[in-house]
Design a protein around this motif. Structure first.
Motif, PDB file in Angstrom:
ATOM      1  N   SER A 197      38.977  41.624  51.364  1.00 58.12           N
ATOM      2  CA  SER A 197      39.361  40.365  50.723  1.00 58.12           C
ATOM      3  C   SER A 197      38.712  39.161  51.391  1.00 58.12           C
ATOM      4  CB  SER A 197      40.884  40.205  50.749  1.00 58.12           C
ATOM      5  OG  SER A 197      41.353  39.915  52.064  1.00 58.12           O
ATOM      6  N   GLU A 221      43.556  43.696  44.162  1.00 61.89           N
ATOM      7  CA  GLU A 221      43.263  42.610  45.097  1.00 61.89           C
ATOM      8  C   GLU A 221      41.768  42.412  45.336  1.00 61.89           C
ATOM      9  OE1 GLU A 221      46.118  42.299  48.576  1.00 61.89           O
ATOM     10  OE2 GLU A 221      46.551  44.351  47.908  1.00 61.89           O
ATOM     11  N   VAL A 260      51.898  40.446  38.567  1.00 67.14           N
ATOM     12  CA  VAL A 260      50.961  40.133  39.647  1.00 67.14           C
ATOM     13  C   VAL A 260      49.582  40.686  39.331  1.00 67.14           C
ATOM     14  CG1 VAL A 260      50.397  40.571  42.076  1.00 67.14           C
ATOM     15  CG2 VAL A 260      52.740  39.964  41.427  1.00 67.14           C
ATOM     16  N   VAL A 261      49.529  41.942  38.920  1.00 68.67           N
ATOM     17  CA  VAL A 261      48.239  42.567  38.623  1.00 68.67           C
ATOM     18  C   VAL A 261      47.574  41.896  37.428  1.00 68.67           C
ATOM     19  CG1 VAL A 261      47.122  44.712  37.904  1.00 68.67           C
ATOM     20  CG2 VAL A 261      48.899  44.759  39.661  1.00 68.67           C
ATOM     21  N   ARG A 316      47.807  38.786  36.492  1.00 65.87           N
ATOM     22  CA  ARG A 316      47.245  37.500  36.919  1.00 65.87           C
ATOM     23  C   ARG A 316      45.934  37.686  37.666  1.00 65.87           C
ATOM     24  NH1 ARG A 316      52.665  36.197  38.233  1.00 65.87           N
ATOM     25  NH2 ARG A 316      52.257  36.549  40.443  1.00 65.87           N
ATOM     26  N   ARG A 317      45.882  38.680  38.525  1.00 66.33           N
ATOM     27  CA  ARG A 317      44.657  38.914  39.299  1.00 66.33           C
ATOM     28  C   ARG A 317      43.508  39.358  38.401  1.00 66.33           C
ATOM     29  NH1 ARG A 317      47.868  41.988  44.118  1.00 66.33           N
ATOM     30  NH2 ARG A 317      48.476  40.122  45.305  1.00 66.33           N
ATOM     31  N   ALA A 319      42.172  36.488  36.383  1.00 70.74           N
ATOM     32  CA  ALA A 319      41.393  35.535  37.180  1.00 70.74           C
ATOM     33  C   ALA A 319      39.935  35.960  37.326  1.00 70.74           C
ATOM     34  CB  ALA A 319      42.033  35.367  38.551  1.00 70.74           C
ATOM     35  N   ARG A 320      39.645  37.253  37.104  1.00 70.79           N
ATOM     36  CA  ARG A 320      38.257  37.719  37.244  1.00 70.79           C
ATOM     37  C   ARG A 320      37.571  37.894  35.884  1.00 70.79           C
ATOM     38  NH1 ARG A 320      36.492  42.485  36.102  1.00 70.79           N
ATOM     39  NH2 ARG A 320      34.769  42.291  37.580  1.00 70.79           N
TER      40      ARG A 320
END
Length: 359
Positions: free
Chosen positions: A30, A68, A121-122, A124-125, A128-129
């Protein structure tokens, strides 16, 4: 660079608890700047699922559970990355310790129990990509305490299908009580029908994959492949971890730990099942070969057994990310020796022989 550093880092990582070491590698990735790997040899490109994969070597689900670091992982040279497993509501999974290195066997036993930060959560991640290059899939499951497990799969599909190239329906984890019961013909038929319907409602272009266990009978395999074909599943992932404990395991004390066994001891049973699956589906749908890939030779054997794409994970614990480039270089060398212009030319060539692999 990262592959070259692994031999120096390995002694430190292996002095840590296996889960702590895993978390440390996620943290390290990360912190790295996102980079694109050098282009792959054109002969490694694979055209399946309506997409072009730059090479067939993928990362299996279970490493980046929370999505992540998928772009950092693609930067290591993987042709695709599968994140997850993901379940709708956050859950801690099973108590620690829950992952064990069987060093003498090149194996791992885990009983994580689908620990997950949860769907929101997943999502949103992954959102974002959006727009970044690279093939990404997501592995979905059901919460341990779910009263309607089919609804959990539908919820995950609806939320995540627009954000990934494929969704893998995981009914084969041995670490969630009752989950493998969903491999039964009636349950599976209903599950796949509802998942496909959910996918079609939000993003028809996303592929649906089904991941199966290595411990099923051939009669069960007949039923599962027939159901998958009937319901329009676009690939089968063969296979998940095994609850079996081969008599050849050297780490006899650790072998008594409950959970799914992966790594080198899984290679033969998973490859045999892969070949048996190829004999049943042929070229109707592609197969993803998983289980015990720790060398270019092992990867080549999976392709000969019927795999169009490959996934690995456990071997990275022992060999690090340099294994990715080593496998790709070895596959190119085998293609050159065969005079083949692409991997598709040899997929399933030895399936009949490999379907009869001894234990």
């Amino acid at each position: 660079m990262i592959g070259a550093l692994f031999p120096l880092a390995k002694p430190l990582l292996h002095r840590l608890d296996a889960e702590a070491a895993h978390n440390l590698t996620i943290r390290g990735l990360s912190l790295l700047p996102t980079r694109r790997p050098p282009p792959d040899d054109a002969r490694l490109a694979v055209e399946v699922l309506g997409r072009r994969f730059p090479n067939p070597v993928g990362l299996a689900a279970g490493y980046d559970k929370g999505a992540e670091v998928p772009d950092a992982l693609l930067g290591l040279g993987f042709g695709f990355v599968e994140v997850g497993g993901v379940v709708p509501r956050a859950q801690p999974g099973n108590p620690a310790p829950r992952v064990f290195r069987l060093r003498a066997d090149g194996a791992v036993i885990n009983r994580f129990g689908l620990n997950s930060e949860g769907l929101d959560v997943v999502r949103r991640r992954l959102a974002a990509r959006e727009g970044r290059p690279g093939r990404i899939g997501v592995n979905i499951g059901a919460n341990k305490e779910a009263t309607d497990r089919l609804a959990d799969y539908v919820a995950c599909t609806r939320a995540l299908a627009p954000l990934v190239d494929f969704v893998t329906v995981n009914v084969s984890s041995p670490n969630t009580p009752g989950l493998r019961d969903l491999q039964g013909e009636a349950f599976l038929d209903d599950l796949l029908a509802r998942v496909v319907e959910a996918r079609d409602a939000v993003h028809p272009g996303t592929a649906i994959l089904l991941k199966i266990a290595p411990d099923i009978t051939l009669a069960a395999l007949d039923a599962m492949t027939a159901t998958a074909l009937k319901r329009g599943v676009q690939a089968l992932v063969v296979s998940n971890t095994t609850i079996a404990r081969p008599a050849t395991l050297a780490e006899t004390a650790l072998a008594r730990e409950t959970g799914g066994l992966s790594g080198r001891p899984l290679f033969k049973p998973a490859t045999r099942l892969l070949a048996q699956t190829y004999l049943r589906v042929g070229t109707k749908i592609p197969l993803v070969g998983v289980g015990g890939i720790d060398s270019a030779e092992a990867a080549w054997t999976k392709i000969l057994a019927g795999a169009s794409l490959l996934q690995l994970y456990s071997a990275l614990v022992y060999q690090g990310p340099g294994l990715i480039g080593s496998i790709k270089a070895g596959l190119v060398a085998r293609l050159a020796a065969e005079g083949a212009g692409s991997l598709s030319a040899v997929v399933g060539r030895d399936a009949k022989t490999l379907a009869a692999l001894p234990d």
